[in-house]
Write a protein that holds these residues in place. Structure first.
Motif, PDB file in Angstrom:
ATOM      1  N   LEU A 299       2.978   2.187   5.251  1.00 23.64           N
ATOM      2  CA  LEU A 299       2.799   2.543   3.851  1.00 23.64           C
ATOM      3  C   LEU A 299       4.131   2.928   3.221  1.00 23.64           C
ATOM      4  CD1 LEU A 299      -0.335   4.845   4.263  1.00 23.64           C
ATOM      5  CD2 LEU A 299      -0.301   2.445   3.538  1.00 23.64           C
ATOM      6  N   THR A 300       4.254   2.709   1.942  1.00 20.29           N
ATOM      7  CA  THR A 300       5.400   3.155   1.151  1.00 20.29           C
ATOM      8  C   THR A 300       5.035   4.501   0.539  1.00 20.29           C
ATOM      9  OG1 THR A 300       6.040   0.885   0.640  1.00 20.29           O
ATOM     10  CG2 THR A 300       6.873   2.612  -0.826  1.00 20.29           C
ATOM     11  N   ILE A 301       5.902   5.489   0.690  1.00 22.11           N
ATOM     12  CA  ILE A 301       5.613   6.817   0.152  1.00 22.11           C
ATOM     13  C   ILE A 301       6.061   6.901  -1.299  1.00 22.11           C
ATOM     14  CG2 ILE A 301       5.960   9.305   0.376  1.00 22.11           C
ATOM     15  CD1 ILE A 301       6.610   8.870   3.321  1.00 22.11           C
ATOM     16  N   ILE A 302       5.160   7.318  -2.163  1.00 19.39           N
ATOM     17  CA  ILE A 302       5.498   7.606  -3.553  1.00 19.39           C
ATOM     18  C   ILE A 302       5.970   9.048  -3.585  1.00 19.39           C
ATOM     19  CG2 ILE A 302       4.586   7.914  -5.880  1.00 19.39           C
ATOM     20  CD1 ILE A 302       2.734   5.549  -5.378  1.00 19.39           C
TER      21      ILE A 302
ATOM     22  N   MET B  30       0.849  -1.178   0.000  1.00 15.49           N
ATOM     23  CA  MET B  30       0.000   0.000   0.000  1.00 15.49           C
ATOM     24  C   MET B  30       0.892   1.238   0.000  1.00 15.49           C
ATOM     25  SD  MET B  30      -3.184  -1.102   2.446  1.00 15.49           S
ATOM     26  CE  MET B  30      -2.177  -1.303   3.880  1.00 15.49           C
ATOM     27  N   TYR B  31       0.387   2.310  -0.559  1.00 14.85           N
ATOM     28  CA  TYR B  31       1.196   3.482  -0.838  1.00 14.85           C
ATOM     29  C   TYR B  31       0.532   4.761  -0.326  1.00 14.85           C
ATOM     30  CZ  TYR B  31       3.540   0.195  -3.868  1.00 14.85           C
ATOM     31  OH  TYR B  31       4.221  -0.896  -4.342  1.00 14.85           O
ATOM     32  N   LEU B  32       1.374   5.720   0.026  1.00 15.59           N
ATOM     33  CA  LEU B  32       0.935   7.058   0.409  1.00 15.59           C
ATOM     34  C   LEU B  32       1.527   8.033  -0.596  1.00 15.59           C
ATOM     35  CD1 LEU B  32      -0.439   9.049   2.347  1.00 15.59           C
ATOM     36  CD2 LEU B  32       1.662   9.011   3.715  1.00 15.59           C
ATOM     37  N   LEU B  33       0.693   8.863  -1.183  1.00 12.45           N
ATOM     38  CA  LEU B  33       1.124   9.787  -2.226  1.00 12.45           C
ATOM     39  C   LEU B  33       1.688  11.074  -1.639  1.00 12.45           C
ATOM     40  CD1 LEU B  33      -2.010   9.439  -4.534  1.00 12.45           C
ATOM     41  CD2 LEU B  33       0.114   8.100  -4.594  1.00 12.45           C
ATOM     42  N   ASP B  34       2.877  11.436  -2.074  1.00 13.59           N
ATOM     43  CA  ASP B  34       3.409  12.751  -1.723  1.00 13.59           C
ATOM     44  C   ASP B  34       2.641  13.788  -2.539  1.00 13.59           C
ATOM     45  OD1 ASP B  34       4.953  14.848  -0.753  1.00 13.59           O
ATOM     46  OD2 ASP B  34       6.869  13.951  -1.300  1.00 13.59           O
ATOM     47  N   THR B  35       2.670  15.014  -2.084  1.00 14.31           N
ATOM     48  CA  THR B  35       1.872  16.077  -2.700  1.00 14.31           C
ATOM     49  C   THR B  35       2.189  16.261  -4.175  1.00 14.31           C
ATOM     50  OG1 THR B  35       1.774  17.159  -0.539  1.00 14.31           O
ATOM     51  CG2 THR B  35       1.175  18.492  -2.458  1.00 14.31           C
ATOM     52  N   HIS B  36       3.465  16.260  -4.533  1.00 14.18           N
ATOM     53  CA  HIS B  36       3.798  16.467  -5.945  1.00 14.18           C
ATOM     54  C   HIS B  36       3.276  15.320  -6.817  1.00 14.18           C
ATOM     55  CE1 HIS B  36       7.389  14.464  -4.216  1.00 14.18           C
ATOM     56  NE2 HIS B  36       7.361  13.763  -5.329  1.00 14.18           N
TER      57      HIS B  36
ATOM     58  N   ASP C 104      15.323  15.188  13.132  1.00 14.89           N
ATOM     59  CA  ASP C 104      15.185  16.487  12.474  1.00 14.89           C
ATOM     60  C   ASP C 104      15.916  16.489  11.127  1.00 14.89           C
ATOM     61  OD1 ASP C 104      14.244  19.072  12.260  1.00 14.89           O
ATOM     62  OD2 ASP C 104      15.994  19.934  13.251  1.00 14.89           O
ATOM     63  N   ILE C 105      15.453  15.646  10.216  1.00 16.58           N
ATOM     64  CA  ILE C 105      16.075  15.526   8.898  1.00 16.58           C
ATOM     65  C   ILE C 105      15.452  16.511   7.918  1.00 16.58           C
ATOM     66  CG2 ILE C 105      16.401  13.978   6.929  1.00 16.58           C
ATOM     67  CD1 ILE C 105      16.413  11.648   8.991  1.00 16.58           C
ATOM     68  N   HIS C 106      14.154  16.577   7.907  1.00 19.53           N
ATOM     69  CA  HIS C 106      13.414  17.376   6.938  1.00 19.53           C
ATOM     70  C   HIS C 106      12.728  18.520   7.670  1.00 19.53           C
ATOM     71  CE1 HIS C 106      11.381  18.279   3.260  1.00 19.53           C
ATOM     72  NE2 HIS C 106      11.506  17.080   2.738  1.00 19.53           N
ATOM     73  N   LYS C 107      12.852  19.712   7.145  1.00 21.30           N
ATOM     74  CA  LYS C 107      12.250  20.884   7.788  1.00 21.30           C
ATOM     75  C   LYS C 107      10.800  21.117   7.366  1.00 21.30           C
ATOM     76  CE  LYS C 107      16.178  21.817   9.706  1.00 21.30           C
ATOM     77  NZ  LYS C 107      16.425  21.275  11.017  1.00 21.30           N
ATOM     78  N   ASP C 108      10.368  20.486   6.287  1.00 20.89           N
ATOM     79  CA  ASP C 108       9.018  20.690   5.776  1.00 20.89           C
ATOM     80  C   ASP C 108       8.012  19.945   6.655  1.00 20.89           C
ATOM     81  OD1 ASP C 108       6.554  20.280   4.327  1.00 20.89           O
ATOM     82  OD2 ASP C 108       7.616  20.849   2.503  1.00 20.89           O
ATOM     83  N   PRO C 109       7.118  20.660   7.337  1.00 24.03           N
ATOM     84  CA  PRO C 109       6.183  19.997   8.248  1.00 24.03           C
ATOM     85  C   PRO C 109       5.200  19.073   7.529  1.00 24.03           C
ATOM     86  CG  PRO C 109       5.613  22.306   8.019  1.00 24.03           C
ATOM     87  CD  PRO C 109       6.931  22.115   7.323  1.00 24.03           C
ATOM     88  N   PHE C 110       4.867  19.363   6.283  1.00 28.28           N
ATOM     89  CA  PHE C 110       3.955  18.506   5.538  1.00 28.28           C
ATOM     90  C   PHE C 110       4.609  17.167   5.235  1.00 28.28           C
ATOM     91  CE2 PHE C 110       2.928  22.919   4.405  1.00 28.28           C
ATOM     92  CZ  PHE C 110       1.658  22.982   4.954  1.00 28.28           C
ATOM     93  N   ASP C 111       5.863  17.210   4.794  1.00 25.46           N
ATOM     94  CA  ASP C 111       6.573  15.970   4.504  1.00 25.46           C
ATOM     95  C   ASP C 111       6.817  15.167   5.776  1.00 25.46           C
ATOM     96  OD1 ASP C 111       6.657  16.289   1.746  1.00 25.46           O
ATOM     97  OD2 ASP C 111       8.500  17.455   1.823  1.00 25.46           O
ATOM     98  N   ARG C 112       7.095  15.847   6.859  1.00 20.80           N
ATOM     99  CA  ARG C 112       7.292  15.139   8.125  1.00 20.80           C
ATOM    100  C   ARG C 112       6.001  14.428   8.560  1.00 20.80           C
ATOM    101  NH1 ARG C 112      11.596  16.213  11.375  1.00 20.80           N
ATOM    102  NH2 ARG C 112      10.327  16.193  13.261  1.00 20.80           N
ATOM    103  N   LEU C 113       4.850  15.065   8.345  1.00 24.96           N
ATOM    104  CA  LEU C 113       3.591  14.415   8.677  1.00 24.96           C
ATOM    105  C   LEU C 113       3.345  13.216   7.764  1.00 24.96           C
ATOM    106  CD1 LEU C 113       1.063  14.104  10.331  1.00 24.96           C
ATOM    107  CD2 LEU C 113      -0.003  15.907   8.963  1.00 24.96           C
ATOM    108  N   LEU C 114       3.671  13.344   6.487  1.00 20.81           N
ATOM    109  CA  LEU C 114       3.536  12.204   5.587  1.00 20.81           C
ATOM    110  C   LEU C 114       4.411  11.040   6.043  1.00 20.81           C
ATOM    111  CD1 LEU C 114       3.473  13.894   2.055  1.00 20.81           C
ATOM    112  CD2 LEU C 114       1.545  12.981   3.351  1.00 20.81           C
ATOM    113  N   VAL C 115       5.632  11.338   6.468  1.00 21.49           N
ATOM    114  CA  VAL C 115       6.526  10.299   6.971  1.00 21.49           C
ATOM    115  C   VAL C 115       5.896   9.625   8.196  1.00 21.49           C
ATOM    116  CG1 VAL C 115       8.760   9.877   8.096  1.00 21.49           C
ATOM    117  CG2 VAL C 115       8.655  11.278   6.026  1.00 21.49           C
ATOM    118  N   ALA C 116       5.401  10.426   9.117  1.00 24.12           N
ATOM    119  CA  ALA C 116       4.778   9.871  10.326  1.00 24.12           C
ATOM    120  C   ALA C 116       3.583   8.999   9.963  1.00 24.12           C
ATOM    121  CB  ALA C 116       4.356  11.003  11.266  1.00 24.12           C
ATOM    122  N   GLN C 117       2.749   9.465   9.054  1.00 21.77           N
ATOM    123  CA  GLN C 117       1.582   8.679   8.657  1.00 21.77           C
ATOM    124  C   GLN C 117       1.995   7.374   7.966  1.00 21.77           C
ATOM    125  OE1 GLN C 117      -0.721  11.948   6.621  1.00 21.77           O
ATOM    126  NE2 GLN C 117      -2.370  10.998   7.808  1.00 21.77           N
ATOM    127  N   ALA C 118       2.997   7.446   7.121  1.00 23.67           N
ATOM    128  CA  ALA C 118       3.467   6.232   6.449  1.00 23.67           C
ATOM    129  C   ALA C 118       4.001   5.227   7.461  1.00 23.67           C
ATOM    130  CB  ALA C 118       4.539   6.580   5.427  1.00 23.67           C
TER     131      ALA C 118
END
Length: 125
Positions: A106-109, A1-7, A87-101
């Motif tokens: 889930l594998t992040i696309i 199962m996969y989680l889509l990044d915003t782009h 504290d690898i990534h400063k983008d809070p949206f990407d950090r939330l995607l990582v946490a959710q995955a």
């Protein structure tokens, strides 16, 4: 199962050639999730004028659900996981995607080069 990044979401909906054939196939044939975080990120960038993707957020959510992508709302467990991320990534949206995955196995696309630095599965090619 996969989680889509915003782009990936933006490029899929807009029909962009930025998606590799592998990624497009995964998105069309596998169980994929999209996060509230991505909708929020798109809305913020639209409001700032830094994203040329003229689509209303409720309509985008409907389009994604009509493509059989599954909406993934953040939970308190995602928030707790978020707090513990290095504290690898400063983008809070990407950090939330990582946490959710991580929380949902889930594998992040994603094409983002920083996300794979976390202990999370990713795919792009």
């Amino acid at each position: 199962m996969y989680l889509l990044d915003t782009h990936a979401i933006i490029w899929y909906v807009s029909g962009s050639d930025e998606l590799s054939p592998l990624v497009r196939n995964l998105m069309e044939t596998k169980r994929c999730f999209f996060s509230y975080a991505s909708l929020w990120e798109i809305a913020i960038k639209q409001a700032k004028g830094t994203l040329e993707f003229d689509i209303e957020i409720p309509y985008l959510k409907n389009v994604l659900e009509n493509e059989d992508f599954i909406y993934l709302a953040p939970t308190e467990y995602d928030a707790e996981r978020y707090k513990k991320l290095p504290d690898i990534h400063k983008d809070p949206f990407d950090r939330l995607l990582v946490a959710q995955a991580m929380e949902n196995d889930l594998t992040i696309i994603t094409r983002d080069s920083k996300i794979p630095l976390y202990d999370v599965k990713t795919v792009w090619q």
